[in-house]
Design a protein around this motif. Sequence first.
Motif, PDB file in Angstrom:
ATOM      1  N   ILE A 317     -28.922   6.243  11.193  1.00  0.00           N
ATOM      2  CA  ILE A 317     -30.089   6.635  10.406  1.00  0.00           C
ATOM      3  C   ILE A 317     -29.607   6.908   8.987  1.00  0.00           C
ATOM      4  CG2 ILE A 317     -32.009   8.252  10.161  1.00  0.00           C
ATOM      5  CD1 ILE A 317     -31.736   8.925  13.091  1.00  0.00           C
ATOM      6  N   GLU A 318     -30.312   6.376   7.989  1.00  0.00           N
ATOM      7  CA  GLU A 318     -29.887   6.536   6.606  1.00  0.00           C
ATOM      8  C   GLU A 318     -31.050   7.024   5.737  1.00  0.00           C
ATOM      9  OE1 GLU A 318     -28.587   2.669   5.500  1.00  0.00           O
ATOM     10  OE2 GLU A 318     -26.785   2.692   6.763  1.00  0.00           O
ATOM     11  N   GLY A 319     -30.703   7.802   4.730  1.00  0.00           N
ATOM     12  CA  GLY A 319     -31.676   8.216   3.730  1.00  0.00           C
ATOM     13  C   GLY A 319     -32.818   9.061   4.278  1.00  0.00           C
ATOM     14  N   VAL A 320     -32.478  10.205   4.901  1.00  0.00           N
ATOM     15  CA  VAL A 320     -33.491  11.080   5.486  1.00  0.00           C
ATOM     16  C   VAL A 320     -33.865  12.175   4.490  1.00  0.00           C
ATOM     17  CG1 VAL A 320     -34.028  12.660   7.380  1.00  0.00           C
ATOM     18  CG2 VAL A 320     -32.558  10.671   7.791  1.00  0.00           C
ATOM     19  N   GLU A 321     -35.153  12.415   4.323  1.00  0.00           N
ATOM     20  CA  GLU A 321     -35.630  13.539   3.505  1.00  0.00           C
ATOM     21  C   GLU A 321     -36.891  14.098   4.140  1.00  0.00           C
ATOM     22  OE1 GLU A 321     -36.597  14.899  -1.092  1.00  0.00           O
ATOM     23  OE2 GLU A 321     -36.140  12.792  -0.644  1.00  0.00           O
ATOM     24  N   ILE A 322     -36.874  15.392   4.470  1.00  0.00           N
ATOM     25  CA  ILE A 322     -38.001  16.074   5.094  1.00  0.00           C
ATOM     26  C   ILE A 322     -38.336  17.293   4.257  1.00  0.00           C
ATOM     27  CG2 ILE A 322     -38.851  17.237   7.164  1.00  0.00           C
ATOM     28  CD1 ILE A 322     -36.852  15.558   8.771  1.00  0.00           C
ATOM     29  N   VAL A 323     -39.599  17.426   3.906  1.00  0.00           N
ATOM     30  CA  VAL A 323     -40.041  18.519   3.033  1.00  0.00           C
ATOM     31  C   VAL A 323     -41.299  19.134   3.608  1.00  0.00           C
ATOM     32  CG1 VAL A 323     -40.783  19.167   0.710  1.00  0.00           C
ATOM     33  CG2 VAL A 323     -39.102  17.335   1.009  1.00  0.00           C
ATOM     34  N   ASP A 324     -41.319  20.472   3.708  1.00  0.00           N
ATOM     35  CA  ASP A 324     -42.554  21.172   4.031  1.00  0.00           C
ATOM     36  C   ASP A 324     -42.799  22.236   2.972  1.00  0.00           C
ATOM     37  OD1 ASP A 324     -40.946  23.334   4.657  1.00  0.00           O
ATOM     38  OD2 ASP A 324     -41.200  23.151   6.818  1.00  0.00           O
ATOM     39  N   GLU A 325     -43.673  23.173   3.243  1.00  0.00           N
ATOM     40  CA  GLU A 325     -44.051  24.140   2.220  1.00  0.00           C
ATOM     41  C   GLU A 325     -42.899  25.036   1.799  1.00  0.00           C
ATOM     42  OE1 GLU A 325     -47.263  26.158   4.045  1.00  0.00           O
ATOM     43  OE2 GLU A 325     -48.735  24.581   3.633  1.00  0.00           O
ATOM     44  N   LEU A 329     -34.928  19.272   3.541  1.00  0.00           N
ATOM     45  CA  LEU A 329     -33.731  18.761   4.210  1.00  0.00           C
ATOM     46  C   LEU A 329     -33.480  17.335   3.756  1.00  0.00           C
ATOM     47  CD1 LEU A 329     -31.495  18.636   6.439  1.00  0.00           C
ATOM     48  CD2 LEU A 329     -33.294  17.925   8.029  1.00  0.00           C
ATOM     49  N   LYS A 330     -32.253  17.062   3.335  1.00  0.00           N
ATOM     50  CA  LYS A 330     -31.847  15.700   2.978  1.00  0.00           C
ATOM     51  C   LYS A 330     -30.548  15.380   3.710  1.00  0.00           C
ATOM     52  CE  LYS A 330     -32.190  14.186  -1.232  1.00  0.00           C
ATOM     53  NZ  LYS A 330     -32.008  14.031  -2.699  1.00  0.00           N
ATOM     54  N   VAL A 331     -30.481  14.158   4.256  1.00  0.00           N
ATOM     55  CA  VAL A 331     -29.275  13.699   4.943  1.00  0.00           C
ATOM     56  C   VAL A 331     -28.994  12.268   4.473  1.00  0.00           C
ATOM     57  CG1 VAL A 331     -28.170  13.220   7.150  1.00  0.00           C
ATOM     58  CG2 VAL A 331     -29.781  15.126   6.972  1.00  0.00           C
ATOM     59  N   GLY A 332     -27.771  12.051   4.042  1.00  0.00           N
ATOM     60  CA  GLY A 332     -27.408  10.702   3.599  1.00  0.00           C
ATOM     61  C   GLY A 332     -27.387   9.713   4.745  1.00  0.00           C
ATOM     62  N   ALA A 333     -26.690  10.073   5.830  1.00  0.00           N
ATOM     63  CA  ALA A 333     -26.611   9.172   6.987  1.00  0.00           C
ATOM     64  C   ALA A 333     -26.199   9.951   8.230  1.00  0.00           C
ATOM     65  CB  ALA A 333     -25.614   8.041   6.723  1.00  0.00           C
ATOM     66  N   VAL A 334     -26.678   9.474   9.379  1.00  0.00           N
ATOM     67  CA  VAL A 334     -26.276   9.985  10.690  1.00  0.00           C
ATOM     68  C   VAL A 334     -25.928   8.772  11.542  1.00  0.00           C
ATOM     69  CG1 VAL A 334     -26.928  11.289  12.739  1.00  0.00           C
ATOM     70  CG2 VAL A 334     -27.842  11.961  10.508  1.00  0.00           C
ATOM     71  N   SER A 335     -24.758   8.776  12.156  1.00  0.00           N
ATOM     72  CA  SER A 335     -24.374   7.642  13.001  1.00  0.00           C
ATOM     73  C   SER A 335     -23.784   8.146  14.309  1.00  0.00           C
ATOM     74  CB  SER A 335     -23.357   6.737  12.292  1.00  0.00           C
ATOM     75  OG  SER A 335     -22.133   7.417  12.091  1.00  0.00           O
ATOM     76  N   LEU A 336     -23.986   7.349  15.355  1.00  0.00           N
ATOM     77  CA  LEU A 336     -23.451   7.655  16.680  1.00  0.00           C
ATOM     78  C   LEU A 336     -22.808   6.395  17.236  1.00  0.00           C
ATOM     79  CD1 LEU A 336     -23.157   9.675  19.024  1.00  0.00           C
ATOM     80  CD2 LEU A 336     -25.370   8.887  19.874  1.00  0.00           C
ATOM     81  N   LEU A 371     -20.393  11.242  24.837  1.00  0.00           N
ATOM     82  CA  LEU A 371     -20.973  11.387  23.499  1.00  0.00           C
ATOM     83  C   LEU A 371     -20.464  10.328  22.544  1.00  0.00           C
ATOM     84  CD1 LEU A 371     -22.573  12.929  21.317  1.00  0.00           C
ATOM     85  CD2 LEU A 371     -20.538  14.353  20.980  1.00  0.00           C
ATOM     86  N   GLY A 372     -19.168  10.074  22.530  1.00  0.00           N
ATOM     87  CA  GLY A 372     -18.601   9.170  21.530  1.00  0.00           C
ATOM     88  C   GLY A 372     -18.337   9.938  20.251  1.00  0.00           C
ATOM     89  N   THR A 373     -18.742   9.379  19.118  1.00  0.00           N
ATOM     90  CA  THR A 373     -18.511  10.020  17.821  1.00  0.00           C
ATOM     91  C   THR A 373     -19.820  10.131  17.051  1.00  0.00           C
ATOM     92  OG1 THR A 373     -16.234   9.201  17.677  1.00  0.00           O
ATOM     93  CG2 THR A 373     -17.276   9.885  15.629  1.00  0.00           C
ATOM     94  N   LEU A 374     -20.174  11.353  16.689  1.00  0.00           N
ATOM     95  CA  LEU A 374     -21.360  11.633  15.878  1.00  0.00           C
ATOM     96  C   LEU A 374     -20.900  11.989  14.471  1.00  0.00           C
ATOM     97  CD1 LEU A 374     -24.443  12.253  15.582  1.00  0.00           C
ATOM     98  CD2 LEU A 374     -23.891  14.602  16.251  1.00  0.00           C
ATOM     99  N   THR A 375     -21.439  11.285  13.470  1.00  0.00           N
ATOM    100  CA  THR A 375     -21.054  11.517  12.082  1.00  0.00           C
ATOM    101  C   THR A 375     -22.291  11.793  11.242  1.00  0.00           C
ATOM    102  OG1 THR A 375     -19.177  10.004  12.334  1.00  0.00           O
ATOM    103  CG2 THR A 375     -19.824  10.581  10.093  1.00  0.00           C
TER     104      THR A 375
END
Length: 616
Positions: A317-325, A329-336, A371-375
């Motif tokens: 998953i790349e380029g995550v941005e979540i905003v509420d009131e 939260l911003k995340v550059g990338a999540v990989s498994l 699990l493997g590797t979560l980054t």
Amino acid sequence: MKLLHRSGVCALALMAGTAAMQFEPAVLRNLAFDNGSQQITIGAVKAPLWSAAFAQSADSFTLDNVRFTWGAFTYEAKQVTFSGASVVRREIEGLFSSGSEPFADRLARVSAKQVIVPELKVTQKLGKGTQTILYRNVSINDVVNGKIASTTAETTAIEETGENSPTLISYGKSTITDFDLPSFARVYEAKDASAPLTKIYGAFSIEKIDAATRDGKGSVQIARLSGRDVMIRPIKDSWSSTLTFIEEMSGKDEHSSEEKTRLLQSVADLMNAFDAGLIEATGFTIKSGGKDSNGTGTIARMAYTGANGAKPAEARIEGVEIVDEETRLKVGAVSLTGFSLAPTLNGLKALEGKSLDNLDHAAMRSLIPTLGTLTITDMDIDAPAADDKPTERVRMIVGSMEITADKPRNGIPTNIRFDQRNASLSYPDNTTDELALQLRALGYKSFETSSTLAATWNEATNEIAIKEFSLDGKDMGSVRMTGLIGNVSPDLFNPDEGAASAALLSSKAKSLNIVVENRGLFDRYLEFAAKEQGATPDALRKLYAGATPLVVSSMIGNSENAQMLGKAIARFIEKPGKLTIEAQPKSASGFGVMDYMLASDPKAALEKFKITAKAE
């Protein structure tokens, strides 16, 4: 007049002939096929008059009022038109005969240049709800022996109804290439958990996906979904039976223990029977408009890449941005990578239908996946310091985080690694947090650290290597430890707690190495303490250095090891740079838990080691 009359008659005859060629009388009516898992009914098969009259074969023909039921799915089309089909009447009749010929083999006899379906309706029961899909202007091209070169639908509309708020979904143009329909039919109906993966289609794409609830509380948009090299394999109870069972269970409010076990096994079977070269979704936009939540989110890309040779599968998953009131939260990338459900599936098979309610420890551990590797990279969280203090903000930034847990033995990973780089925490100016106040007193406006824990068990040598256990603070310093533990038998991972405890007690430490480096923390502490005590930093440094040997000897005795350690720590305080401490048992077999328990006191236990210490 005669010429005019004859011309009119010819024109009328030409018009009549043209109309007759376009007219499609019914060649066959009320066809039906039912083999238990599939049911097909067709109101009529129509062919152009010229084709029906001359050759009993049809380059083009039309099916009216088609209804096809396959497991939980029902397909309905008012009209299906074939062109370039070159089939004779007996072949059409054979497709719907009541013989024992497998459905996949019947599909393999279908060839056509093009198949047009103006509107296709698909209905599926989902527990207590229903999903209805409406495809418009479906074009199926270049069908050879049931294999479809390309399929296109101009638009798609989906409605899901049930206990929750109805959901509406729409697609733009969707395409599938190289769809092997006979192979799909064989895999869908087969009951064979040992069969290999079969490629079903080459590529697919869906444009402009839009999903929203009728009450307006939430919506999701996806710019594009695509993939390639999609593969499935048969499962124990067949895809058809398994999906039907899951549908039945989703409609029940309560399940028996046997149903829970079978349901979990069915889901694991399905997840393990699917793979793809690549599945990718781009341009996510998520909106929530409920009373308790009014947030938005975006995701640039989600992708799954299948395993290729020695390279494991990866979900990303790349380029995550979540905003509420209140929170962002911003995340550059999540990989498994390296994740596997194989242990879970094998564990479920071994249960042989036993209830999940009363599983023993061994059975529970057999269900743990790998699990493997979560980054995770470039994570940034900005949130209130407390629920009752929304204006006081806390910001946490993590440059990267990596968690590895693989090579399991009886469900427990024998190779673990946790690595966190550049994690920082910033507090508001008016914070009352005790740690933040202490750090500010030392001159730190933020707290940035990196840490690592890495250990692995070597089956060949029965040793656990602590490759690294470290903590590093920016402008503070670092502590790093490595070590080796021997005589660690496989029983340490035994589900039997008695056997595992015995293995733990028999393990022995074989080496330990600790390195402490100062990069500013000790100096800042001396300055702070000197101000508090009305002294100078140099005076406190000399005081602490002089007292250190006495403090060490009072704690661990006045042995040669204690004296060496006290002197090295004193030199480190006088000139804080790098302190290295190494400990190795005098016994070749190592130093174990039982050795420590049998020692008269910690001082006696220390004499079992050869210790070296130096300050640089």
